[in-house]
Design a protein around this motif. Structure first.
Motif, PDB file in Angstrom:
ATOM      1  N   ASP A  59       0.855  -1.178   0.000  1.00 32.06           N
ATOM      2  CA  ASP A  59       0.000   0.000   0.000  1.00 32.06           C
ATOM      3  C   ASP A  59       0.893   1.231   0.000  1.00 32.06           C
ATOM      4  N   ALA A  60       0.449   2.282  -0.671  1.00 29.51           N
ATOM      5  CA  ALA A  60       1.196   3.539  -0.701  1.00 29.51           C
ATOM      6  C   ALA A  60       0.226   4.685  -0.494  1.00 29.51           C
ATOM      7  N   ARG A  61       0.682   5.693   0.218  1.00 28.63           N
ATOM      8  CA  ARG A  61      -0.140   6.861   0.531  1.00 28.63           C
ATOM      9  C   ARG A  61       0.700   8.122   0.443  1.00 28.63           C
ATOM     10  N   ASP A  70       4.204   7.350   2.163  1.00 28.27           N
ATOM     11  CA  ASP A  70       4.310   6.195   3.043  1.00 28.27           C
ATOM     12  C   ASP A  70       4.068   4.964   2.180  1.00 28.27           C
ATOM     13  N   VAL A  71       4.949   3.989   2.274  1.00 27.92           N
ATOM     14  CA  VAL A  71       4.777   2.724   1.571  1.00 27.92           C
ATOM     15  C   VAL A  71       4.816   1.619   2.623  1.00 27.92           C
ATOM     16  N   PRO A 118       9.163  -0.852  -2.138  1.00 29.14           N
ATOM     17  CA  PRO A 118       9.222  -2.117  -1.380  1.00 29.14           C
ATOM     18  C   PRO A 118      10.533  -2.873  -1.605  1.00 29.14           C
ATOM     19  N   ARG A 119      11.068  -2.771  -2.811  1.00 27.78           N
ATOM     20  CA  ARG A 119      12.339  -3.437  -3.105  1.00 27.78           C
ATOM     21  C   ARG A 119      13.464  -2.887  -2.217  1.00 27.78           C
ATOM     22  N   TYR A 152       2.942  -6.536  -8.362  1.00 22.79           N
ATOM     23  CA  TYR A 152       2.200  -5.335  -8.773  1.00 22.79           C
ATOM     24  C   TYR A 152       1.228  -5.667  -9.907  1.00 22.79           C
ATOM     25  N   ARG A 153       1.702  -6.418 -10.888  1.00 20.03           N
ATOM     26  CA  ARG A 153       0.835  -6.806 -12.013  1.00 20.03           C
ATOM     27  C   ARG A 153      -0.351  -7.629 -11.535  1.00 20.03           C
ATOM     28  N   GLN A 154      -0.112  -8.531 -10.587  1.00 19.64           N
ATOM     29  CA  GLN A 154      -1.201  -9.350 -10.046  1.00 19.64           C
ATOM     30  C   GLN A 154      -2.227  -8.476  -9.331  1.00 19.64           C
ATOM     31  N   GLN A 155      -1.760  -7.489  -8.561  1.00 15.85           N
ATOM     32  CA  GLN A 155      -2.686  -6.610  -7.850  1.00 15.85           C
ATOM     33  C   GLN A 155      -3.523  -5.780  -8.818  1.00 15.85           C
ATOM     34  N   ILE A 156      -2.909  -5.286  -9.881  1.00 11.52           N
ATOM     35  CA  ILE A 156      -3.642  -4.502 -10.889  1.00 11.52           C
ATOM     36  C   ILE A 156      -4.682  -5.386 -11.576  1.00 11.52           C
TER      37      ILE A 156
END
Length: 169
Positions: A59-61, A70-71, A118-119, A152-156
């Motif tokens: 999650d990122a904000r 914030d990540v 995240p990396r 990321y691709r899976q979440q999208i």
């Protein structure tokens, strides 16, 4: 030596090289952590072969300050016995970073925040997981590298599928 360009009015302008993306980690923190040693609570005895499952979310904000975000990386690890499927331990960790991100085009900002950030904090997450499992009475669990691009691709894809299911026909 800077190159000059004629803008059509006879004025020479120095062409600026494109700005490189810049990221700085301003802070890191554990937002939430829980470790439950179920094996000790149930008095499971003997050497059992564990089956470990790792779930990862991100999650990122945007923060109030310019270019700061914030990540949060959320990790849930469950370990069960292979034979009976009895739970051995459960570890849940929400680890965050505060990032200063500059010179990233707005259309690339979302993937940048959920892949590159995240990396950068993953080695710290790996160390925490290893220390907590070791201190909890188990061999240290060393997480494999996570492919944040694929995640990321899976979440999208998941979000697109959910939005298609909620749209009226």
């Amino acid at each position: 030596m800077a190159e000059t360009q004629d803008n059509g009015n006879g004025d020479a302008q120095a062409s600026q090289p494109p700005q490189q993306p810049r990221m700085q980690i301003l802070g890191q923190f554990i937002r939430d952590m829980s470790f439950e040693n179920i094996a000790a609570q149930k008095s499971l005895q003997g050497q059992t072969q564990p089956e470990i499952s790792v779930q990862v979310g991100m999650d990122a904000r945007k923060r109030q300050q310019d270019n700061q975000y914030d990540v949060i990386v959320k990790i849930s690890i469950t370990s069960k016995t292979k034979e009976e499927g009895d739970p051995i331990f459960l570890l849940e960790l929400e680890y965050g970073g505060v990032f200063q991100v500059e010179n990233v085009p707005s259309e690339q900002l979302h993937p940048y925040l959920l892949i590159e950030c995240p990396r950068m904090i993953f080695p710290y997450i790996r160390r925490i997981v290893s220390d907590v499992t070791r201190d909890g009475g188990f061999p240290p669990l060393n997480l494999d590298n996570i492919d944040f691009v694929q995640l990321y691709r899976q979440q999208i894809a998941q979000r697109q599928a959910e939005s298609q299911q909620t749209q009226p026909n």
